[in-house]
Scaffold this motif. Structure first.
Motif, PDB file in Angstrom:
ATOM      1  N   THR A 643      35.329  38.975 -23.578  1.00  0.00           N
ATOM      2  CA  THR A 643      34.961  38.337 -22.315  1.00  0.00           C
ATOM      3  C   THR A 643      33.466  38.434 -22.053  1.00  0.00           C
ATOM      4  OG1 THR A 643      35.329  40.383 -21.091  1.00  0.00           O
ATOM      5  CG2 THR A 643      37.221  38.910 -21.375  1.00  0.00           C
ATOM      6  N   LYS A 644      33.033  37.734 -21.016  1.00  0.00           N
ATOM      7  CA  LYS A 644      31.632  37.761 -20.596  1.00  0.00           C
ATOM      8  C   LYS A 644      31.197  39.163 -20.181  1.00  0.00           C
ATOM      9  CE  LYS A 644      28.512  35.807 -17.106  1.00  0.00           C
ATOM     10  NZ  LYS A 644      28.399  34.828 -15.998  1.00  0.00           N
ATOM     11  N   PRO A 645      31.991  39.933 -19.387  1.00  0.00           N
ATOM     12  CA  PRO A 645      31.556  41.293 -19.023  1.00  0.00           C
ATOM     13  C   PRO A 645      31.330  42.189 -20.238  1.00  0.00           C
ATOM     14  CG  PRO A 645      33.317  40.572 -17.581  1.00  0.00           C
ATOM     15  CD  PRO A 645      33.211  39.548 -18.653  1.00  0.00           C
ATOM     16  N   MET A 646      32.135  42.037 -21.286  1.00  0.00           N
ATOM     17  CA  MET A 646      31.943  42.857 -22.489  1.00  0.00           C
ATOM     18  C   MET A 646      30.560  42.628 -23.091  1.00  0.00           C
ATOM     19  SD  MET A 646      35.589  42.509 -24.477  1.00  0.00           S
ATOM     20  CE  MET A 646      37.132  43.029 -23.737  1.00  0.00           C
ATOM     21  N   VAL A 647      30.194  41.353 -23.223  1.00  0.00           N
ATOM     22  CA  VAL A 647      28.898  41.021 -23.814  1.00  0.00           C
ATOM     23  C   VAL A 647      27.767  41.424 -22.887  1.00  0.00           C
ATOM     24  CG1 VAL A 647      27.461  39.147 -24.701  1.00  0.00           C
ATOM     25  CG2 VAL A 647      29.922  39.144 -25.123  1.00  0.00           C
ATOM     26  N   ALA A 648      27.930  41.179 -21.577  1.00  0.00           N
ATOM     27  CA  ALA A 648      26.879  41.511 -20.621  1.00  0.00           C
ATOM     28  C   ALA A 648      26.615  43.014 -20.587  1.00  0.00           C
ATOM     29  CB  ALA A 648      27.253  40.999 -19.233  1.00  0.00           C
ATOM     30  N   GLN A 649      27.697  43.845 -20.638  1.00  0.00           N
ATOM     31  CA  GLN A 649      27.514  45.292 -20.601  1.00  0.00           C
ATOM     32  C   GLN A 649      26.776  45.790 -21.853  1.00  0.00           C
ATOM     33  OE1 GLN A 649      28.338  47.366 -18.004  1.00  0.00           O
ATOM     34  NE2 GLN A 649      27.208  48.911 -19.180  1.00  0.00           N
ATOM     35  N   LEU A 650      27.149  45.254 -23.034  1.00  0.00           N
ATOM     36  CA  LEU A 650      26.452  45.658 -24.260  1.00  0.00           C
ATOM     37  C   LEU A 650      24.985  45.240 -24.211  1.00  0.00           C
ATOM     38  CD1 LEU A 650      26.601  46.776 -27.198  1.00  0.00           C
ATOM     39  CD2 LEU A 650      26.928  44.419 -27.913  1.00  0.00           C
ATOM     40  N   PHE A 675      35.654  34.782 -29.008  1.00  0.00           N
ATOM     41  CA  PHE A 675      34.822  34.953 -27.819  1.00  0.00           C
ATOM     42  C   PHE A 675      35.058  33.809 -26.836  1.00  0.00           C
ATOM     43  CE2 PHE A 675      32.186  38.481 -29.049  1.00  0.00           C
ATOM     44  CZ  PHE A 675      32.227  38.461 -30.429  1.00  0.00           C
ATOM     45  N   GLU A 676      35.210  34.168 -25.554  1.00  0.00           N
ATOM     46  CA  GLU A 676      35.322  33.154 -24.515  1.00  0.00           C
ATOM     47  C   GLU A 676      34.021  32.366 -24.410  1.00  0.00           C
ATOM     48  OE1 GLU A 676      38.444  35.268 -21.383  1.00  0.00           O
ATOM     49  OE2 GLU A 676      36.290  35.200 -20.937  1.00  0.00           O
ATOM     50  N   PRO A 677      34.071  31.121 -23.961  1.00  0.00           N
ATOM     51  CA  PRO A 677      32.833  30.334 -23.799  1.00  0.00           C
ATOM     52  C   PRO A 677      31.813  31.016 -22.903  1.00  0.00           C
ATOM     53  CG  PRO A 677      34.753  28.909 -23.662  1.00  0.00           C
ATOM     54  CD  PRO A 677      35.281  30.309 -23.694  1.00  0.00           C
ATOM     55  N   GLU A 678      32.298  31.710 -21.842  1.00  0.00           N
ATOM     56  CA  GLU A 678      31.363  32.400 -20.953  1.00  0.00           C
ATOM     57  C   GLU A 678      30.607  33.512 -21.686  1.00  0.00           C
ATOM     58  OE1 GLU A 678      34.512  30.401 -18.718  1.00  0.00           O
ATOM     59  OE2 GLU A 678      34.504  31.862 -20.353  1.00  0.00           O
ATOM     60  N   ALA A 679      31.291  34.157 -22.651  1.00  0.00           N
ATOM     61  CA  ALA A 679      30.626  35.197 -23.434  1.00  0.00           C
ATOM     62  C   ALA A 679      29.518  34.608 -24.293  1.00  0.00           C
ATOM     63  CB  ALA A 679      31.651  35.920 -24.315  1.00  0.00           C
ATOM     64  N   LEU A 680      29.750  33.420 -24.841  1.00  0.00           N
ATOM     65  CA  LEU A 680      28.716  32.755 -25.623  1.00  0.00           C
ATOM     66  C   LEU A 680      27.553  32.331 -24.747  1.00  0.00           C
ATOM     67  CD1 LEU A 680      30.998  30.510 -27.878  1.00  0.00           C
ATOM     68  CD2 LEU A 680      29.999  32.729 -28.444  1.00  0.00           C
ATOM     69  N   GLU A 681      27.840  31.902 -23.510  1.00  0.00           N
ATOM     70  CA  GLU A 681      26.774  31.474 -22.607  1.00  0.00           C
ATOM     71  C   GLU A 681      25.874  32.634 -22.206  1.00  0.00           C
ATOM     72  OE1 GLU A 681      29.386  27.879 -20.505  1.00  0.00           O
ATOM     73  OE2 GLU A 681      28.719  29.624 -19.331  1.00  0.00           O
ATOM     74  N   VAL A 682      26.453  33.792 -21.910  1.00  0.00           N
ATOM     75  CA  VAL A 682      25.618  34.924 -21.510  1.00  0.00           C
ATOM     76  C   VAL A 682      24.765  35.400 -22.682  1.00  0.00           C
ATOM     77  CG1 VAL A 682      27.260  36.774 -22.056  1.00  0.00           C
ATOM     78  CG2 VAL A 682      25.618  37.085 -20.207  1.00  0.00           C
ATOM     79  N   THR A 683      25.271  35.249 -23.904  1.00  0.00           N
ATOM     80  CA  THR A 683      24.451  35.597 -25.076  1.00  0.00           C
ATOM     81  C   THR A 683      23.248  34.687 -25.178  1.00  0.00           C
ATOM     82  OG1 THR A 683      26.434  36.356 -26.241  1.00  0.00           O
ATOM     83  CG2 THR A 683      24.485  35.892 -27.576  1.00  0.00           C
ATOM     84  N   ALA A 684      23.445  33.380 -24.958  1.00  0.00           N
ATOM     85  CA  ALA A 684      22.327  32.431 -25.005  1.00  0.00           C
ATOM     86  C   ALA A 684      21.315  32.723 -23.911  1.00  0.00           C
ATOM     87  CB  ALA A 684      22.855  31.003 -24.887  1.00  0.00           C
ATOM     88  N   GLU A 685      21.799  33.136 -22.726  1.00  0.00           N
ATOM     89  CA  GLU A 685      20.877  33.461 -21.630  1.00  0.00           C
ATOM     90  C   GLU A 685      20.027  34.693 -21.962  1.00  0.00           C
ATOM     91  OE1 GLU A 685      23.912  31.898 -18.118  1.00  0.00           O
ATOM     92  OE2 GLU A 685      23.308  34.014 -18.215  1.00  0.00           O
ATOM     93  N   LYS A 686      20.637  35.702 -22.531  1.00  0.00           N
ATOM     94  CA  LYS A 686      19.910  36.948 -22.829  1.00  0.00           C
ATOM     95  C   LYS A 686      18.890  36.752 -23.952  1.00  0.00           C
ATOM     96  CE  LYS A 686      22.221  39.430 -19.863  1.00  0.00           C
ATOM     97  NZ  LYS A 686      21.556  39.995 -18.653  1.00  0.00           N
ATOM     98  N   THR A 687      19.183  35.854 -24.872  1.00  0.00           N
ATOM     99  CA  THR A 687      18.300  35.680 -26.034  1.00  0.00           C
ATOM    100  C   THR A 687      17.349  34.501 -25.882  1.00  0.00           C
ATOM    101  OG1 THR A 687      19.977  34.319 -27.138  1.00  0.00           O
ATOM    102  CG2 THR A 687      20.007  36.687 -27.575  1.00  0.00           C
ATOM    103  N   GLY A 688      17.413  33.785 -24.756  1.00  0.00           N
ATOM    104  CA  GLY A 688      16.538  32.633 -24.588  1.00  0.00           C
ATOM    105  C   GLY A 688      16.881  31.513 -25.527  1.00  0.00           C
ATOM    106  N   GLY A 689      18.152  31.436 -25.954  1.00  0.00           N
ATOM    107  CA  GLY A 689      18.569  30.415 -26.906  1.00  0.00           C
ATOM    108  C   GLY A 689      18.767  29.074 -26.240  1.00  0.00           C
ATOM    109  N   GLY A 690      19.164  28.093 -27.012  1.00  0.00           N
ATOM    110  CA  GLY A 690      19.378  26.751 -26.514  1.00  0.00           C
ATOM    111  C   GLY A 690      18.575  25.737 -27.302  1.00  0.00           C
TER     112      GLY A 690
END
Length: 728
Positions: A643-650, A675-690
Motif C-alpha cells: 500500500t501507499k503507507p508502506m512505501v511512504a513510511q519506508l 503494488f497499489e497504484p497509490e504506492a507507485l504514485e508516492v514513489t514518483a513524488e518522492k523521487t521527482g519522477g515523471g
C-alpha cells in the motif's frame, strides 16, 4: 568506471566503428579522439592512441562489437584516462595564497605530467588543467547543468575562482592494439604501402634471379626494372624530428668491394631495398604553419641515403667496378642509423608515455606505424638464402673413386655354418617358450574376465537394492512431513529466529571470482555464484532447533528475507550492468561489492539532537565492514498488495538514514504480491519522477548536490525477484 564520467561520455556524439581489433585499428588510423565501450569495458583514445583500458582488458574487444563516442575536446579523454588510472596528490594550494597561474607556470616549466583539479570550496563548478610533458589543456564544468567549457576560456575562469586546488601526478601508459585472427596475414599492417614482396614470393623468385635482376639494375639504373626509391616518391615518416646535434647518416659508398662475393651481395641488396620500401610508414598528415616543427626530417634523410645508393651504383657500373657490395651497403645504411625512420618504431614500442602535448595543437604528433612482420621475415629469408649460396660455391665437389667400390663378401666356411645352425636351434627353443607363456597368460585373462563378470553382476544387484531402500526412506520421510514430525529437540518462533540471525558474504577462495571483480567486469556470474558463500551467524544454538516444525537451516533458506538477500548479492549487480544502467543506478551498483553483513530485523540509529538518537526499524539492513548501512528494506509477505503507507513510511525512515549516513545507496520495498497504484504514485513524488524529470539517475531521492539514494520497489514471487521501480 566513475558514474559521472559515464554520464559525460554517453552524451558525446556516436562515431561509426567496425567490431573487434579491426575496428580499434581503424579508429587509430583515423586519429580518433574519444571513448570506446565493449560491454562493461572502457577505453579512451587520443589522436588514435589508446591511453588505457578500464573495468576489463584489451582482449574484451576481440571479435566484439563496441560503441565509440567522439570527444568534443581532446582534453577530456586524457583527463578521464588519468582519473581512472589514479595518481598521487603531490600538492594542495589555496588560490588566495598560491594563484593558479603561478602553479601553471611551475608545472609547465618542469615538464609535469598529471592534472590539476579546482573544485573544493568552489560553488560555480569544477575546473581542470591536464598536463603532459609540461604542455597543458583546460576544461571546466560550470553551473548546475555542468556546461562544458574548454581551452583558454576554461583556464581564465579557473584563474578567477577562489578555492582549493590539488595537483595529481599520473603516469599514463599506452595500450597496444593486438592483431586479430580475422586479419589476412599476407596484408601489410595499416598505414604501410603495399610492395612487390608478396608478388616475388608467390612467383617463386630465387636468390639467384634476384641477384641477376640486381646486376641488370646496377648496369642500367634508368630501366623499368630499377627498384631504387626516388627522393620525390619516398614515403614520409611521422615520427618526431631528430635533434639538431645528432649526426646525419653518411652517404658515402665504400671505396673497394670484394669481387668474389658480388652475386651474393647484390641478392642481399635487392632484398634490403624491397624491405626498406615495405617498411616505410604511412605519409604524415599535413599541418598548418602554427603546428610547430615539421616531422619529415627523418624521411628526408632516408630519401637522401636511397638517392646516394642509386648514384653510387650507377657510378660504379660506368667505371667498370663491381657495384654489388656498394649497392648492398648503401641500401642498408639508413637502417643502421640510430635516428632513422625504421628505429623509430622500436622507440615508440618501448615508450611508457605518449608524446608531449602542444597547447597550440588539437592533436598529438602521430607515431610511425609498425613495420609488417612479413617484410622482416622475407628479408631474413633472403639473406639466409644468399649466405647458403655463398657457402655452396666454396664447398668443393666430391669425385667418384675406384677405391670407394664395395668389396665382395667372403665365402662362408664349415665352422661358420655350424654356428648358424646352433643359433637357429636356440631361437626355436625361445619361440616355443614364449608361445607357452602366451597360452598361460591367455588362460589367466579368461579367468579374470569370468571373475569380473561375476562381480559386475553382484554390483548391479546391490545397486538395485540400494535404490529400493532409498525409495523406502523417501516414503517414510514423506509420511513424517505430512504429520509435521521433524528431528528437532526444541523450537522457536519465526520472529525470534530471524531477529537473532545475521548473514555474512564470504568466498570459498578470495583470489577467484568475487563481487569486486564482477563490478569491474572481470568475473562471470556463474563463477561468482559458485565461489560466494552466504553464511549465517545466530545468537542461539541451532543444533536440534526447529522453527514451525522444520529444522532451522531449512526454515531460514526458505524465508523471503533470505531469498531477497541472495538475489541482491548474486543477481542484481549483473542485471544492472547488462541492461546498461550502471550510471543511472550507480548508488546500487557501486554499493553491492561493499556488502559484508546482512542484519535481519535490525535498527539504525538516527541523531535527533546533540546527544540523542532515535532508532529506525527495518526488516533487512545491508552493512559494510564498518557497520554503516548500505541498503535498507521492508518486506510485505502477505497476499495483499503493498500500500501507499508502506512505501511512504519506508521513504520517510530511509531519508532520515541517508541524511545522517552518506553510505546509504538504496531503500527497497519488497512484496510477495504487487503494488497499489497509490504506492507507485508516492514513489514518483518522492523521487521527482515523471515525464518532465531531467535527472539521469533513476528513481533517485536527491538530498543535496552530491548526496542522495535510490528508492526501489521489488516484486518477489515463487522465489524469483524482479525490480519493478525503476524499470530497467
Amino acid at each position: 568506471m566513475d558514474s559521472e564520467i559515464i554520464d559525460a561520455v554517453t552524451g558525446w556524439d556516436s562515431a561509426p566503428a567496425e567490431s573487434g581489433y579491426r575496428g580499434l585499428r581503424s579508429l587509430a588510423n583515423d586519429d580518433f579522439t574519444g571513448a570506446v565501450v565493449a560491454g562493461m569495458t572502457w577505453g579512451f583514445m587520443l589522436n588514435g592512441r589508446l591511453l588505457g583500458v578500464f573495468d576489463g582488458q584489451i582482449e574484451d574487444f576481440e571479435d566484439e562489437s563496441f560503441e565509440s563516442y567522439r570527444a568534443p575536446d581532446p582534453s577530456l579523454p586524457l583527463l578521464y584516462a588519468m582519473q581512472e588510472t589514479g595518481g598521487d596528490v603531490r600538492a594542495q594550494y589555496y588560490t588566495e595564497e598560491t594563484p593558479l597561474e603561478d602553479a601553471d607556470g611551475t608545472l609547465s616549466a618542469g615538464g609535469f605530467t598529471g592534472y590539476v583539479e579546482l573544485s573544493e570550496n568552489v560553488l560555480s563548478g569544477d575546473y581542470y588543467v591536464v598536463y603532459h610533458g609540461g604542455k597543458s589543456m583546460s576544461a571546466a564544468y560550470v553551473g548546475n547543468s555542468k556546461r562544458l567549457i574548454t581551452g583558454d576560456d576554461a583556464f581564465e575562469r579557473a584563474s578567477d575562482e577562489i578555492g582549493i586546488y590539488k595537483v595529481y601526478d599520473v603516469d599514463i601508459e599506452l595500450v597496444e592494439i593486438p592483431e586479430g585472427d580475422d586479419e589476412d596475414e599476407t596484408v601489410p599492417s595499416a598505414g604501410a604501402p603495399v610492395t612487390d614482396d608478396a608478388e616475388d614470393e608467390s612467383s617463386g623468385d630465387t636468390p639467384a634471379s634476384a641477384a641477376a635482376e640486381s646486376d641488370t639494375a646496377s648496369e642500367s639504373p634508368t630501366e623499368p626494372g630499377d627498384t631504387t626509391p626516388s627522393p620525390d616518391t619516398e614515403t614520409k615518416s611521422d615520427i618526431e624530428t631528430p635533434a639538431p646535434d645528432e649526426p646525419a647518416p653518411s652517404s658515402e659508398s665504400p671505396s673497394a668491394a670484394d669481387t668474389s662475393t658480388t652475386d651474393t651481395t647484390q641478392a642481399a641488396t635487392t632484398d634490403t631495398e624491397s624491405h626498406s620500401t615495405a617498411s616505410d610508414p604511412k605519409p604524415a598528415k599535413k599541418k598548418g604553419s602554427d603546428d610547430g616543427p615539421k616531422t619529415g626530417s627523418a624521411s628526408t634523410s632516408a630519401g637522401a641515403h636511397a638517392s646516394s645508393a642509386a648514384t653510387t651504383d650507377s657510378s660504379s657500373a660506368k667505371n667498370g667496378v663491381s657495384s654489388g657490395t656498394e649497392a648492398s651497403e648503401s641500401a642498408a645504411e639508413p637502417s643502421g642509423s640510430g635516428d632513422d625512420v625504421f628505429s623509430a618504431e622500436a622507440q615508440w614500442r618501448n615508450a611508457r608515455s605518449i608524446p608531449s602535448l602542444d597547447p597550440g595543437k588539437s592533436k598529438y604528433e602521430t607515431a610511425p606505424k609498425r613495420t609488417p612482420p612479413q617484410s622482416k621475415e622475407r628479408s631474413r629469408k633472403a639473406k639466409s638464402r644468399a649466405a647458403k649460396s655463398k657457402q655452396s660455391k666454396k664447398r668443393p665437389k666430391k669425385r667418384a673413386s675406384s677405391k670407394s667400390a664395395p668389396k665382395s663378401a667372403p665365402k662362408s666356411t664349415p665352422k661358420q655354418s655350424a654356428a648358424d645352425a646352433g643359433a637357429v636351434k636356440e631361437l626355436k627353443a625361445k619361440v616355443s617358450e614364449l608361445e607357452s607363456e602366451r597360452d598361460q597368460l591367455a588362460s589367466e585373462r579368461d579367468s579374470l574376465k569370468d571373475e569380473r563378470d561375476e562381480y559386475r553382476s553382484r554390483a548391479e544387484e546391490l545397486d538395485a537394492r540400494v535404490e529400493e531402500l532409498e525409495a523406502e526412506v523417501e516414503r517414510f520421510q514423506s509420511k513424517l512431513d505430512e504429520v509435521g514430525v521433524h528431528d528437532t529437540d526444541h523450537s522457536m518462533s519465526p520472529d525470534e529466529a530471524l531477529r537473532g540471525t545475521n548473514l555474512f558474504v564470504r568466498y570459498a577462495r578470495k583470489g577467484e571470482a568475487t563481487l569486486e571483480k564482477a563490478h569491474a567486469g572481470q568475473a562471470k556470474r556463474e563463477d561468482v555464484v559458485e565461489n560466494l558463500r552466504l553464511e549465517h551467524h545466530t545468537t542461539f544454538d541451532t543444533d536440534g532447533l526447529g522453527v514451525e516444525g522444520r529444522p532451522y537451516e531449512e526454515f531460514l533458506e526458505d524465508t523471503p528475507e533470505y531469498g531477497f538477500a541472495t538475489w541482491v548479492v548474486t543477481e542484481l549487480l549483473y542485471e544492472i550492468g547488462e541492461t546498461g544502467n550502471r550510471s543511472s543506478l550507480a548508488g546500487v551498483f557501486d554499493a553491492i561489492p561493499e556488502i559484508d553483513r546482512i542484519e535481519l530485523y535490525g535498527t539504525v540509529s538516527v541523531p535527533i539532537g546533540e546527544d540523542e538518537t532515535e532508532p529506525r526499524n527495518f526488516d533487512i539492513i545491508f552493512r559494510d565492514q564498518m557497520g554503516d548501512p548500505l541498503f535498507v528494506a521492508n518486506m510485505n509477505d502477505s497476499r495483499d498488495p503493498a500500500t501507499k503507507p508502506m512505501v511512504a513510511q519506508l521513504a520517510k525512515d530511509s531519508k532520515a538514514i541517508a541524511e545522517a549516513n552518506e553510505t546509504l545507496g538504496s531503500a527497497f520495498v519488497v512484496t510477495a504480491s504487487f503494488f497499489e497504484p497509490e504506492a507507485l504514485e508516492v514513489t514518483a513524488e518522492k523521487t521527482g519522477g515523471g515525464l518532465l524529470s531531467r535527472s539521469k539517475r533513476k528513481s533517485y531521492v536527491k538530498l543535496s548536490r552530491k548526496n542522495g539514494y535510490h528508492l526501489c520497489l521489488v516484486e518477489g514471487r515463487s522465489g524469483d525477484f524482479h525490480l519493478n521501480v525503476p524499470d530497467i
